[in-house]
Design a protein around this motif. Structure first.
Motif, short mmCIF file in Angstrom:
data_model
loop_
_atom_site.label_atom_id
_atom_site.label_comp_id
_atom_site.label_asym_id
_atom_site.label_seq_id
_atom_site.Cartn_x
_atom_site.Cartn_y
_atom_site.Cartn_z
N PHE A 118 -6.38 -1.43 -4.90
CA PHE A 118 -6.47 -2.71 -4.17
C PHE A 118 -7.77 -2.87 -3.42
O PHE A 118 -7.97 -3.85 -2.72
N CYS A 119 -8.67 -1.91 -3.52
CA CYS A 119 -9.81 -1.87 -2.60
C CYS A 119 -11.10 -2.31 -3.26
O CYS A 119 -11.49 -1.81 -4.31
N MET A 159 -13.32 2.59 9.16
CA MET A 159 -12.45 1.93 8.19
C MET A 159 -13.23 0.97 7.30
O MET A 159 -12.67 0.09 6.68
N GLY A 160 -14.54 1.14 7.27
CA GLY A 160 -15.34 0.32 6.37
C GLY A 160 -15.36 0.98 5.00
O GLY A 160 -14.45 1.72 4.64
N GLY A 162 -16.08 3.55 2.07
CA GLY A 162 -16.23 5.00 2.01
C GLY A 162 -15.02 5.75 2.51
O GLY A 162 -14.18 5.21 3.21
N PRO A 164 -14.15 8.85 4.78
CA PRO A 164 -14.78 9.77 5.74
C PRO A 164 -14.57 11.25 5.40
O PRO A 164 -15.47 12.06 5.59
N CYS A 196 -7.73 8.34 3.16
CA CYS A 196 -6.74 8.11 2.11
C CYS A 196 -5.92 9.38 1.89
O CYS A 196 -4.97 9.37 1.11
N SER A 217 -3.97 6.32 5.25
CA SER A 217 -3.59 5.24 4.34
C SER A 217 -2.46 5.75 3.45
O SER A 217 -2.71 6.46 2.48
N HIS A 219 0.57 3.70 2.32
CA HIS A 219 0.79 2.61 1.37
C HIS A 219 1.96 2.79 0.41
O HIS A 219 2.08 2.03 -0.56
N ILE A 290 -0.12 -3.86 6.87
CA ILE A 290 -1.27 -4.71 6.55
C ILE A 290 -0.87 -5.60 5.37
O ILE A 290 -0.52 -5.09 4.32
N PRO A 291 -0.92 -6.91 5.55
CA PRO A 291 -0.70 -7.75 4.37
C PRO A 291 -1.89 -7.57 3.44
O PRO A 291 -3.03 -7.67 3.90
N LEU A 292 -1.66 -7.25 2.19
CA LEU A 292 -2.77 -7.01 1.26
C LEU A 292 -3.68 -8.24 1.20
O LEU A 292 -3.21 -9.37 1.11
N ASN A 293 -4.96 -7.99 1.28
CA ASN A 293 -5.93 -9.05 0.99
C ASN A 293 -6.07 -9.08 -0.52
O ASN A 293 -6.50 -8.08 -1.10
N VAL A 295 -7.45 -9.04 -4.00
CA VAL A 295 -8.78 -8.76 -4.56
C VAL A 295 -8.75 -9.36 -5.95
O VAL A 295 -7.94 -8.95 -6.78
N CYS A 336 -12.85 -5.02 3.80
CA CYS A 336 -13.88 -4.07 3.37
C CYS A 336 -14.43 -4.38 1.99
O CYS A 336 -13.70 -4.61 1.05
#
Ligand code: SAH
Length: 351
Positions: A118-119, A159-160, A162, A164, A196, A217, A219, A290-293, A295, A336
């Motif tokens: 989803f990212c 949370m941008g 990448g 970490p 993740c 994350s 999910h 988090i409601p999925l944005n 993509v 992101c």
């Protein structure tokens, strides 16, 4: 990364050694460190001799991150930044304004290789990891930008773009630099790191003695559903992941935050909520829904309002601490990877 010595990546003691190796007095490190945290370039470092400034300019880099573009949300003042790095790569960040202070969302890599379905950040893979100075530089560039408003970055979320934990050493060094009282001196209690779930590095991280909030994350309520969304689930089972989380809680005394993006038809039904509640029961944790944005490159849809409320209520009924993430900057592609991607697809920038 550039050919030049990137000063923002250096610890205070490392800067001291560099400066003494250049034939200068140790005390110069204090002056330079002071300038660097304010985002000054060498010309501005007026308490250094011209000759020294020139030497620095030839061999070193003061500012690895510049704000290339910014967009402000008309809805809530959220600001989205597109930054440029010394090698021309672009990364992005978001400044969110809350009553308790400004929060900056940082990137830790150019792109990402985790492959979550989803990212948007992962669609072109990982170009490279950021240096500690390129992470610190995002904070410094934004502080410099917002200082005229009397504002300053108070909280940081990793949370941008990448992962970490896939850039472990640089992220840990960055956190220590961020916290150094001779530098920005930002309290690590104001920092959240989202992963993740790279289990071995999460375990290492529990021993670093850094009081950051760990966000995971998740999910999904089980491995089968998680594998549909996150390739990392093939490497580490949820049992292993939750064991690492318990270890983190035990070693740091801090609760873990689980992020759960609701994806219609995949993980958003009430059976998933029940299973999730059962797995997290008794754990010192909090769930952030988090409601999925959506993509558009992927065929995944976010939940309806009713689905979100029902899922949240079900977790509450099962005594799981849960909140829904506030959506900010909806009008400026706040999620992101979206802005960078839209710029890359215009093909007017490298990256
Ligand atoms: N790599 C780290 C941090 C980056 S993403 C991690 O995976 O945690 C920050 C959060 O946004 C993660 O929880 C991620 O799963 C989530 N996210 C990514 N794309 C999203 C989308 N389209 N809608 C909702 N959440 C998304």
């Amino acid at each position: 990364m550039s050919e030049k010595n990137e000063l923002l990546s250096l610890r205070y003691e490392e800067l001291e050694s560099l400066i003494t190796a250049m034939g200068e007095g140790k005390f110069r490190a204090k002056q330079v460190f002071e300038w660097l945290k304010r985002g000054a370039d060498f010309d501005e470092m007026t308490n250094l001799s011209k000759a020294l400034r020139e030497k620095f300019r030839e061999t070193c880099l003061a500012n690895p991150v510049t704000i290339h573009e910014s967009i402000t949300s008309k809805l809530d003042g959220t600001e989205k930044y597109l930054y440029e790095l010394p090698d021309g790569n672009l990364i992005e960040g978001v400044r969110m304004r809350y009553h308790y202070g400004d929060t900056l969302c940082l990137s830790t890599q150019v792109g990402c290789r985790m492959g979550c379905a989803f990212c948007a950040s992962t669609l072109e893979g990982c170009v490279r990891s950021l240096t500690p100075g390129e992470m610190l530089g995002q904070v410094i560039a934004v502080n410099r930008r917002i200082e005229p408003e009397g504002a300053r970055v108070h909280n940081i979320v990793l949370m941008g773009s990448g992962e970490p934990m896939d850039n472990y050493d640089n992220v840990v060094k960055f956190l220590r630099l961020l916290n150094d009282p001779r530098g920005l001196g930002l309290s690590l209690r104001n920092v959240s790191l989202s992963t993740c779930g790279l289990v071995p590095n999460m375990k290492r991280f529990a021993d670093e003695g850094l009081p950051v909030t760990l966000s995971v994350s998740l999910h999904a309520p089980n491995d089968e559903v998680r594998k549909k969304l996150m390739p990392v689930a093939n490497a580490y089972s949820m049992d292993e992941l939750l064991t690492a989380c318990r270890l983190y809680i035990q070693k740091t005394g801090r609760r873990v935050i689980f992020e759960y993006a609701l994806v219609r038809g995949v993980n958003a039904d009430l059976a998933c909520a029940d299973e999730l509640a059962a797995r997290l029961r008794g754990m010192q944790c909090h769930v952030n829904l988090i409601p999925l944005n959506d993509v558009k490159e992927r065929n995944l849809l976010g939940p309806t309002e009713e689905m979100i409320s029902a899922f949240q209520k079900r977790l509450e009924d099962r005594h799981i601490s849960v909140t829904r993430r506030r959506e900010m900057g909806d009008d400026i592609q706040g999620a992101c990877g979206q802005l960078r991607r839209s710029r890359l697809s215009q093909e007017s920038y490298g990256g």
